[in-house]
Design an enzyme around this catalytic site. Structure first.
Site, PDB file in Angstrom:
ATOM      1  N   ASP A  18       6.836  24.729  74.905  1.00 13.66           N
ATOM      2  CA  ASP A  18       7.058  23.704  73.897  1.00 13.66           C
ATOM      3  C   ASP A  18       8.283  22.745  74.129  1.00 13.66           C
ATOM      4  O   ASP A  18       9.128  22.992  75.251  1.00 13.66           O
ATOM      5  CB  ASP A  18       7.892  24.613  72.484  1.00 13.66           C
ATOM      6  CG  ASP A  18       8.876  25.396  72.941  1.00 13.66           C
ATOM      7  OD1 ASP A  18       8.876  26.005  74.112  1.00 13.66           O
ATOM      8  OD2 ASP A  18      10.045  25.527  72.187  1.00 13.66           O
TER       9      ASP A  18
ATOM     10  N   GLU B 217      10.422  28.543  72.872  1.00 15.31           N
ATOM     11  CA  GLU B 217      11.584  28.740  73.381  1.00 15.31           C
ATOM     12  C   GLU B 217      12.629  27.971  72.836  1.00 15.31           C
ATOM     13  O   GLU B 217      13.869  28.551  72.537  1.00 15.31           O
ATOM     14  CB  GLU B 217      11.634  28.521  74.752  1.00 15.31           C
ATOM     15  CG  GLU B 217      12.605  29.294  75.583  1.00 15.31           C
ATOM     16  CD  GLU B 217      13.811  27.935  75.762  1.00 15.31           C
ATOM     17  OE1 GLU B 217      15.019  28.199  76.325  1.00 15.31           O
ATOM     18  OE2 GLU B 217      13.630  26.759  75.443  1.00 15.31           O
TER      19      GLU B 217
END
Length: 384
Positions: free
Chosen positions: A77, A140
């Protein structure tokens, strides 16, 4: 017919950047592409779904099924670009003035591209004595929340490895430790009233202001009397308010105000005594003010990382990078979770700079990407 030439690390990065895998959104198309890439190399792949639809972790292995392999790990991400003054398309890698621009070039799709190059390098070695493992996580950037499902699965399988490299951008300097984090919300409930008669209500914003002052006092106490570690730029644990929301109209005494704060904790530091003191003050406020109610809720937490300077895996990675000593960083990674779930040594080391992360016109230098490729290939060579 000749097999097609393998993609270069730069070409892989260009592919990865084109997937707009913003945190809190689906990453399934990126994971599909990475899994297909790895299966074409003969990798054993395990896809682990997250709690939300369309979000996945992926774990892949190349080589023999032994317990002495090495894990390369990165998150899929990226942070949002909304409101940032980008001069290029953030999801189309652009080379300009000797730089490769795009969201995630440094944080941390540059390392993901290097991981896939490492996979190709490993897959074409017939003498691997130990496996190369690749871990791709989701979400994350919102507190290392996505990786838990993958680590739980691996722990349940009894997975073991010699060590793990988290490829966050460190300019390829080896990092042995970082702080942990705890994020929490204070919900202050009061009693609504007309602003012409404020004494008939209980002002939730005033309650929140009092709690914020308490956090400031606790921060000073952490700085003065808490644990210290001079290896960190900020050598003590910290506590600060980042968000506050309260009130609906100026002429209404507010009955609700939410405050969100975080703690950045030295490795091994216990936040509970400080949370207990905050709760004690909240309880006292509610005794003093009728109609007041204050709730404190932990939203998210992840541990710090503290890899021993004597750890042989750390020393081996330092020999590859040429570092004479490992450093410590203030920002967090998934490293502490890998250590906690799987009981393996972890180091943080990757190409690019954290100073460019989360900003408009994020970039990585071509020579940094090349150095990252060289770094992971040398890691593969240790598995021969």
């Amino acid at each position: 017919m000749n097999a097609p030439a393998p993609l270069s690390t730069r070409a892989i990065l260009e592919k990865l950047i084109a997937f707009p895998t913003l945190c809190r959104t689906e990453n399934v198309e990126l994971i599909d592409w990475i899994e297909a890439f790895l299966r074409n190399l003969g990798a054993r792949c395990l896809r682990v779904p997250g709690e939300q639809t369309g979000r996945f972790n992926l774990f892949a292995s190349i080589g023999p099924e032994t317990d002495d392999g090495i894990v390369l790990s990165g998150h899929s991400d990226v942070v949002p670009v909304e409101g940032q003054p980008w001069t290029t398309d953030p999801f189309a890698m652009t080379e300009r003035d000797g730089k490769l621009y795009g969201r995630g070039t440094s944080d941390m799709k540059g390392f993901l591209a290097c991981m896939l190059t490492a996979a190709h390098h490993a897959a074409h070695r017939t003498t691997l004595r130990a496996p190369l493992h690749l871990a791709f996580s989701h979400d994350e950037e919102i507190g290392c929340v996505g990786v838990h499902s993958m680590l739980r699965d691996l722990a349940a399988q009894g997975f073991k490895a010699r060590g793990c490299v988290i490829g966050e951008p460190t300019s390829l300097h080896v990092i042995s430790g970082h702080k942990g984090k705890l994020a929490a919300k204070i919900s202050c409930h009061g009693l609504a009233a007309h602003s012409a008669n404020p004494d008939r209500g209980c002002n939730a914003i005033s309650l929140a202001a009092d709690m914020i002052k308490t956090i400031e006092h606790l921060q000073e106490d952490l700085k003065t009397n808490g644990a210290a570690d001079d290896h960190f730029e900020v050598p003590y644990s910290t506590m600060q308010v980042g968000l506050i929301r309260g009130g609906v109209a100026l002429n209404i005494v507010p009955d609700l105000c939410d405050v969100q704060f975080e703690m950045r904790l030295l490795p091994g530091a216990d936040p509970q005594p400080w949370l207990d003191r905050l709760q004690e003050h909240a309880t006292q406020l509610c005794v003093e003010r009728p109609h007041a109610r204050i709730e404190i809720e932990t939203l998210n937490a992840y541990p710090g990382l503290d890899t021993s300077e004597e750890e042989s895996f750390l020393r081996d990675i330092m020999r590859i990078t040429g570092d004479n000593r490992a450093s410590r960083i203030g920002f967090g990674t998934e490293g502490g979770l890998f250590n906690e779930y799987l009981n393996m040594p972890v180091v943080v080391c990757g190409p690019g700079s954290i100073d460019r992360a989360h900003k408009a016109d994020e970039y990585i230098l071509p020579e940094e990407l090349d150095a990252g490729e060289c770094f992971v290939k040398r890691i593969v060579e240790t598995l021969l």
